[in-house]
Motif scaffolding. Structure first.
Motif, PDB file in Angstrom:
ATOM      1  N   TRP A  48       0.907  -1.183  -0.120  1.00  0.00           N
ATOM      2  CA  TRP A  48       0.003   0.016   0.088  1.00  0.00           C
ATOM      3  C   TRP A  48       0.818   1.123   0.077  1.00  0.00           C
ATOM      4  O   TRP A  48       1.922   1.397   0.726  1.00  0.00           O
ATOM      5  CB  TRP A  48      -1.154   0.179   1.362  1.00  0.00           C
ATOM      6  N   ASN A  49       0.656   2.307  -0.862  1.00  0.00           N
ATOM      7  CA  ASN A  49       1.309   3.374  -0.829  1.00  0.00           C
ATOM      8  C   ASN A  49       0.331   4.948  -0.613  1.00  0.00           C
ATOM      9  O   ASN A  49       1.018   5.672  -0.467  1.00  0.00           O
ATOM     10  CB  ASN A  49       2.218   3.656  -2.268  1.00  0.00           C
ATOM     11  N   ASP A  50      -0.606   4.702  -1.071  1.00  0.00           N
ATOM     12  CA  ASP A  50      -1.632   5.777  -0.697  1.00  0.00           C
ATOM     13  C   ASP A  50      -3.105   5.514  -0.519  1.00  0.00           C
ATOM     14  O   ASP A  50      -3.438   4.278  -1.130  1.00  0.00           O
ATOM     15  CB  ASP A  50      -1.422   6.931  -1.671  1.00  0.00           C
ATOM     16  N   GLY A  51      -3.856   6.306  -0.109  1.00  0.00           N
ATOM     17  CA  GLY A  51      -5.532   6.025   0.121  1.00  0.00           C
ATOM     18  C   GLY A  51      -6.062   7.014   0.982  1.00  0.00           C
ATOM     19  O   GLY A  51      -5.487   7.944   1.311  1.00  0.00           O
ATOM     20  N   GLN A  52      -7.349   6.541   1.176  1.00  0.00           N
ATOM     21  CA  GLN A  52      -8.339   7.419   1.937  1.00  0.00           C
ATOM     22  C   GLN A  52      -9.007   6.564   2.632  1.00  0.00           C
ATOM     23  O   GLN A  52      -9.357   5.584   2.368  1.00  0.00           O
ATOM     24  CB  GLN A  52      -9.131   8.427   1.220  1.00  0.00           C
ATOM     25  N   LEU A  53      -9.395   6.818   4.056  1.00  0.00           N
ATOM     26  CA  LEU A  53     -10.336   6.523   4.921  1.00  0.00           C
ATOM     27  C   LEU A  53     -11.501   7.187   5.104  1.00  0.00           C
ATOM     28  O   LEU A  53     -11.281   8.672   5.375  1.00  0.00           O
ATOM     29  CB  LEU A  53      -9.534   6.119   6.276  1.00  0.00           C
ATOM     30  N   THR A  54     -12.421   6.674   5.107  1.00  0.00           N
ATOM     31  CA  THR A  54     -13.860   7.522   5.596  1.00  0.00           C
ATOM     32  C   THR A  54     -14.617   6.815   6.708  1.00  0.00           C
ATOM     33  O   THR A  54     -14.904   5.597   6.793  1.00  0.00           O
ATOM     34  CB  THR A  54     -14.931   7.456   4.266  1.00  0.00           C
ATOM     35  N   LEU A  55     -14.746   7.686   7.792  1.00  0.00           N
ATOM     36  CA  LEU A  55     -15.534   6.986   9.032  1.00  0.00           C
ATOM     37  C   LEU A  55     -17.078   7.282   8.952  1.00  0.00           C
ATOM     38  O   LEU A  55     -17.300   8.422   8.446  1.00  0.00           O
ATOM     39  CB  LEU A  55     -14.831   7.292  10.208  1.00  0.00           C
TER      40      LEU A  55
END
Length: 276
Positions: free
Chosen positions: A54-61
């Motif tokens: 994994w090298n980048d991304g987004q998390l939504t809570l």
């Protein structure tokens, strides 16, 4: 090889025995309940990988709101730290070693419309919704929801006794006109009463703007209540007015008009706010 992986609430574990008995986090409760309610198409993680790392991304809570679940915060992955998916987010805690917060959803209305949002360490962005909560009718950058008000009187309704009530502005006695408006279809004629903001505004420096005109066959008159020069209606065309004034304590805004004046697109907001 580059790959994008998107996870959803059902990709995270259900409650353990200990968690079912109270040892649980709001983040995990939301994901479990969303799965049980068949709310499955809500992305949680969107992570990009190169050759399995994994090298980048987004998390939504998400958080619960009136029986529904809506986004509460977003996070971005800290670039340059290779990790597995479970290291990044286990469904229970956002790991600050891997993610940093980028935005917070501060509030929603009863229809699930976003009312206020802010990026991390940035200005608030707030919205007013109209047309029965279908469309946003005003956006304020650098203002909280309780610091600005707008109405074009499209949603205002007459109540018993001739009063006119709306979510942002109301009057004790008036008439909604559907045949003459600056924008939309409707405007307000205040009749021997006052126009009052529904909200109580905190102390500060504000700008108020509105459009006004006299009904056909009338002229003169004024709109008062704001310190300084009155605001004036156009005799045959809609006239724009704006004033800057200071509130020294928290209060609602009360305007008075002479009879036969139509008001439309009334807006109140802090002077350092950008309104659209």
């Amino acid at each position: 090889t580059t790959k994008t992986t998107i996870t959803f609430p059902f990709d995270y574990p259900d409650l353990t025995f200990d968690e079912s008995n109270g040892n649980r986090t709001p983040i995990h409760i939301a994901l479990v309940d969303m799965t049980r309610k068949n709310m499955l198409a809500y992305p949680v993680e969107e992570m990009n990988s190169i050759n399995g790392i994994w090298n980048d991304g987004q998390l939504t809570l998400y958080k619960g709101f009136l029986g529904n679940y809506l986004p509460s915060a977003t996070y971005n992955y800290r670039a340059g730290i290779p990790l597995t998916q479970t290291q990044a987010f286990d469904g229970r805690h956002e790991n600050p070693n891997y993610f940093y917060k980028t935005g917070t959803y501060d509030g929603y209305d009863v229809n699930g419309n976003l009312l206020q949002y802010h990026k991390e360490n940035d200005q608030n962005v707030s919205y007013i919704w109209g047309y029965n909560g279908i469309y946003p009718i005003a956006k304020a950058v650098n203002a909280q929801l309780g610091e600005f008000a707008y109405s074009s009187f499209e949603d205002n309704a007459l109540i018993n006794g001739g009063g006119c009530y709306g979510a942002e502005w109301s009057c004790g006695y008036g008439v909604i006109h559907s045949d003459d408006a600056h924008t939309g279809n409707r405007s307000l004629e205040n009749q021997g009463s006052t126009i009052r903001s529904v909200k109580i505004f905190p102390a500060g420096i504000y700008k108020i703007s509105l459009w006004a005109k006299n009904k056909a066959g009338y002229s003169g008159g004024a709109i008062t209540g704001i310190p300084g020069e009155p605001m004036w209606p156009g005799d045959t065309v809609w006239k724009y007015n704006e004033r800057i004034f200071t509130l020294f304590s928290a209060q609602s805004i009360v305007l008075s008009t002479t009879d036969n004046i139509l008001i439309d697109d009334i807006c109140l907001y802090p002077v350092n706010t950008q309104m659209t």
